[in-house]
Design a protein around this motif. Structure first.
Motif, PDB file in Angstrom:
ATOM      1  N   PHE A 218     -34.926  13.220 -64.851  1.00  0.00           N
ATOM      2  CA  PHE A 218     -33.716  13.983 -65.152  1.00  0.00           C
ATOM      3  C   PHE A 218     -33.987  15.022 -66.256  1.00  0.00           C
ATOM      4  O   PHE A 218     -33.377  16.096 -66.256  1.00  0.00           O
ATOM      5  CB  PHE A 218     -32.593  13.015 -65.551  1.00  0.00           C
ATOM      6  N   ASN A 219     -34.899  14.717 -67.186  1.00  0.00           N
ATOM      7  CA  ASN A 219     -35.143  15.717 -68.240  1.00  0.00           C
ATOM      8  C   ASN A 219     -36.163  16.786 -67.836  1.00  0.00           C
ATOM      9  O   ASN A 219     -36.620  17.554 -68.669  1.00  0.00           O
ATOM     10  CB  ASN A 219     -35.503  15.065 -69.588  1.00  0.00           C
ATOM     11  N   ASN A 220     -36.460  16.864 -66.550  1.00  0.00           N
ATOM     12  CA  ASN A 220     -37.296  17.958 -66.063  1.00  0.00           C
ATOM     13  C   ASN A 220     -36.498  18.996 -65.286  1.00  0.00           C
ATOM     14  O   ASN A 220     -37.046  19.770 -64.501  1.00  0.00           O
ATOM     15  CB  ASN A 220     -38.458  17.418 -65.221  1.00  0.00           C
ATOM     16  N   VAL A 221     -35.190  19.004 -65.495  1.00  0.00           N
ATOM     17  CA  VAL A 221     -34.371  20.092 -64.945  1.00  0.00           C
ATOM     18  C   VAL A 221     -33.438  20.564 -66.064  1.00  0.00           C
ATOM     19  O   VAL A 221     -32.852  19.750 -66.778  1.00  0.00           O
ATOM     20  CB  VAL A 221     -33.589  19.657 -63.678  1.00  0.00           C
ATOM     21  N   ILE A 234     -38.321  22.460 -64.344  1.00  0.00           N
ATOM     22  CA  ILE A 234     -39.455  22.685 -65.252  1.00  0.00           C
ATOM     23  C   ILE A 234     -40.517  21.594 -65.047  1.00  0.00           C
ATOM     24  O   ILE A 234     -40.408  20.795 -64.128  1.00  0.00           O
ATOM     25  CB  ILE A 234     -38.981  22.732 -66.731  1.00  0.00           C
ATOM     26  N   ASP A 235     -41.523  21.598 -65.914  1.00  0.00           N
ATOM     27  CA  ASP A 235     -42.593  20.587 -65.895  1.00  0.00           C
ATOM     28  C   ASP A 235     -43.321  20.575 -64.551  1.00  0.00           C
ATOM     29  O   ASP A 235     -43.227  19.618 -63.771  1.00  0.00           O
ATOM     30  CB  ASP A 235     -42.006  19.198 -66.215  1.00  0.00           C
ATOM     31  N   LEU A 236     -44.058  21.642 -64.304  1.00  0.00           N
ATOM     32  CA  LEU A 236     -44.620  21.887 -62.972  1.00  0.00           C
ATOM     33  C   LEU A 236     -46.047  21.368 -62.798  1.00  0.00           C
ATOM     34  O   LEU A 236     -46.700  21.673 -61.795  1.00  0.00           O
ATOM     35  CB  LEU A 236     -44.575  23.408 -62.697  1.00  0.00           C
TER      36      LEU A 236
HETATM   37 MG    MG Z   1     -41.108  16.668 -68.822  1.00  0.00          MG
END
Ligand code: MG
Ligand code: ADP
Ligand code: GN1
Length: 361
Positions: A218-221, A234-236
């Motif tokens: 969830f903390n990668n959007v 994010i975090d690709l």
């Molecule tokens: Mg991340």
């Protein structure tokens, strides 16, 4: 603020004008080192994100950056003309030598992105609206990348979601018990062993390979602060060939319990059905057009599997002496494993209504 790395030194090699004002560690990722870096550009304070790639984990940083260049360029072309286009996809800042990264004297690889302003990430979900928006954004991400031109993206971590191999690594860690910690994790080890047979279900289902994110925490959007929209994925680092269900599964893992991943009070850890429904509706609002019936059928199962998989990875790292994930307290990886296994149980208890919901959408 004094940082662990010479971020100012890194900045000199990047195409960023203005005066370097400072850098602070940023975010709560477990792998890379992320900094928020502030510049004065003609009186304006402008932020950037700098990241040191963890090359112990990502063994081929150049291949990884090549993937990210191709993925961000493709997404960028698709967003052209949309309102707020520059906030919808990560923008790499080139180095002064024209590369998408800087290789420093200590052997570290650095990259920088434009800072996406007026948006933020959350370590724990707060509403069904957030769950819907996050899932819609990850579904859209898969959809936009479905026609990424050849060649196939490189595997930045081979067999990343190969659950049976993850399980074999756990079995080796239990056997070796190098940190003499197995005695502290008996109930968790037993839980893992009891669930072994589910590891190969998705691999045996002959599902199509797609370009997937593979770390849809969830903390990668990033969610827009004003509208709540899932504005940017994010975090690709782990974008590579995979199954669509790895992404949906990790959304269920990280976006259905009201708790953070390392919650100590396990009574609070649970799969909240309304969050699952919001995720499913959000994901299907962008992904229904390309998913096969088999992929759709396995959506609930993928949540259980990926939660179990990350749980056994935390357990393995606990037994190995905390060599992979960053930890911030004693027993941190074991705490994280416990929340995952609690969530697996909660999903198991709700399998029937989850399946019914997916059939009805
Ligand atoms: Mg991340
Ligand atoms: P990690 O791989 O360590 O998880 P991420 O790429 O997810 O690193 O970045 C860590 C955090 O930094 C994210 O959760 C997000 O809050 C923030 N972040 C990352 N990229 C950006 C960006 N371009 N703009 C603003 N914030 C960002
Ligand atoms: C790591 O980088 P971050 O914190 O977003 C890990 C994921 C795990 C996650 C568990 C490259 O993700 O696979 O699911 O921690 N990333 C890598 O929180 O191993």
């Amino acid at each position: 603020m004094k940082t662990k790395h010479d971020v100012r030194g890194v900045a000199r090699h990047l195409q960023i004008n203005g005066e370097f004002l400072g850098a602070e560690p940023y975010g709560s990722g477990h792998i890379n080192d992320t900094y928020c870096v502030l510049f004065d550009q003609g009186g304006n304070r402008v932020r950037y994100i700098f990241q040191r790639i963890n090359h112990n984990i990502f063994k081929n940083p150049l291949g990884l950056m090549e993937n990210i260049e191709r993925v961000t360029a493709h997404l960028g072309r698709k967003c052209t003309g949309q309102p707020d286009a520059s906030r919808r996809v990560l923008t790499l800042i080139p180095s002064r030598y024209g590369t998408s990264y800087h290789h420093d004297a200590e052997g570290n690889y650095w990259r920088a992105y434009l800072f996406i302003e007026k948006a933020r990430t959350y370590d724990a979900v707060e509403s069904t609206g957030q769950a819907f928006e996050a899932a819609k954004a990850f579904g859209q991400f898969q959809k936009l990348l479905a026609d990424l031109p050849a060649p196939r993206l490189q595997d930045t971590i081979p067999d990343f979601h190969h659950t049976p191999k993850r399980f074999a690594t756990l079995e080796q860690a239990i056997q070796a018990d190098v940190a003499n910690r197995a005695k502290l994790a008996q109930p968790e080890i037993e839980f893992a062993l009891r669930h072994k047979e589910m590891c190969s279900v998705l691999l045996n289902a002959r599902l199509p390979e797609r370009v997937t994110h593979n770390d849809t925490k969830f903390n990668n959007v990033m969610l827009d602060e004003t509208t709540g929209e899932g504005i940017c994925v994010i975090d690709l680092d782990t974008v590579m060939p995979g199954l669509a269900l790895y992404d949906f599964g990790d959304m269920v893992r990280t976006t259905t319990s009201p708790t953070k991943e390392d919650e100590l009070d396990l009574t609070k850890v649970k799969m909240q059905f309304p969050m699952f429904e919001a995720l499913a509706r959000g994901y299907l609002s962008s992904a229904a057009g390309f998913l096969t019936p088999a992929e759709k059928k396995f959506l609930p199962f993928s949540g259980k599997l990926i939660t179990f998989e990350i749980g056994i990875r935390f357990l393995t790292d606990f037994l190995a002496g905390d060599v992979y994930f960053k930890v911030h307290r004693d027993g941190h990886n074991l705490d994280r494993c416990r929340t995952q296994f609690k969530l697996v149980e909660s999903i198991e208890q709700q399998t029937e209504p989850m399946n019914q919901l997916i059939e009805s959408i």
